[in-house]
Structures are given as structure tokens and as C-alpha cells.
Design an enzyme around this catalytic site. Structure first.
Site, mmCIF file in Angstrom:
data_model
loop_
_atom_site.group_PDB
_atom_site.id
_atom_site.type_symbol
_atom_site.label_atom_id
_atom_site.label_comp_id
_atom_site.label_asym_id
_atom_site.label_seq_id
_atom_site.Cartn_x
_atom_site.Cartn_y
_atom_site.Cartn_z
ATOM 1 N N CYS A 249 -26.900 17.209 -26.833
ATOM 2 C CA CYS A 249 -27.265 15.991 -26.927
ATOM 3 C C CYS A 249 -28.272 15.014 -26.173
ATOM 4 O O CYS A 249 -29.364 15.488 -25.043
ATOM 5 C CB CYS A 249 -26.454 14.906 -28.216
ATOM 6 S SG CYS A 249 -27.119 13.586 -28.612
ATOM 7 N N HIS A 250 -27.474 13.872 -25.162
ATOM 8 C CA HIS A 250 -28.502 12.971 -24.345
ATOM 9 C C HIS A 250 -27.576 13.750 -22.771
ATOM 10 O O HIS A 250 -27.616 12.414 -22.353
ATOM 11 C CB HIS A 250 -27.884 11.286 -24.715
ATOM 12 C CG HIS A 250 -28.239 10.868 -25.760
ATOM 13 N ND1 HIS A 250 -28.378 11.119 -27.715
ATOM 14 C CD2 HIS A 250 -29.796 10.433 -26.106
ATOM 15 C CE1 HIS A 250 -28.923 10.403 -27.647
ATOM 16 N NE2 HIS A 250 -29.882 9.482 -27.194
ATOM 17 N N GLU B 252 -33.526 9.330 -33.130
ATOM 18 C CA GLU B 252 -33.660 7.925 -32.073
ATOM 19 C C GLU B 252 -33.429 7.426 -32.957
ATOM 20 O O GLU B 252 -34.249 7.578 -34.293
ATOM 21 C CB GLU B 252 -34.031 7.559 -30.992
ATOM 22 C CG GLU B 252 -34.058 8.071 -30.090
ATOM 23 C CD GLU B 252 -32.739 9.015 -29.355
ATOM 24 O OE1 GLU B 252 -31.781 7.562 -29.509
ATOM 25 O OE2 GLU B 252 -32.512 9.437 -27.992
#
Length: 86
Positions: free
Chosen positions: A28-29, A59
Site C-alpha cells: 500500500c503506502h 487515491e
């Protein structure tokens, strides 16, 4: 996630794990800190490597305007960023 982007302690941990044969992975991030992690020779940790991460198109609307940077765009600058099967 972005508060760890330039954390020297985390850089040392990442490099130690990698140098001892461990696996450095994120989802993910989670790759945000890998963008700025440098190897002992000052080269980028992910430079030239194939990496994936959370793409801009996923996003929520408006978030890219308040994030300090786009994970996807920064990773594209220094690695072989790939959206894979997204």
C-alpha cells in the site's frame, strides 16, 4: 506514513535487514520510506529495482493535494515502478 519518509533510524534498520539477507517488503503506502532510503554508498535503496506501490488513481479525491508528495510519482523518478495488475 509520510512522517517516516526521511527517518534515519528506519533507514539503518532497512539497510541492516537487507545486508543480513532479510527481506524488505511493504504494501500500500508502506514503500514511502523506501523512496528516500540510501545504501551506505549513498545510492538509492530502490534505484533500478522493480517496485510497486499505491497508485495515484486509487487515491481519494483531494488527497494528492494535501499529501507532501505522490508515492507513485516519487517512485517513478528513481525506480522501475510498475502498477502490475492494477
Amino acid at each position: 506514513m509520510y512522517d517516516l519518509a526521511k527517518d534515519g533510524d528506519l533507514d539503518r534498520i532497512i539497510n541492516t535487514i537487507y545486508d543480513e539477507g532479510g527481506i524488505v517488503a511493504a504494501e500500500c503506502h508502506g514503500p514511502v520510506p523506501l523512496i528516500y532510503t540510501k545504501r551506505p554508498n549513498v545510492e538509492s535503496f530502490i534505484g533500478g529495482k522493480k517496485v510497486t506501490g499505491y497508485p495515484d488513481v486509487w487515491e481519494s479525491e483531494g488527497l494528492l493535494d494535501i499529501y507532501p508528495f505522490s508515492l507513485e510519482q516519487e517512485m517513478k523518478k528513481i525506480s522501475n515502478y510498475d502498477l502490475g495488475d492494477f
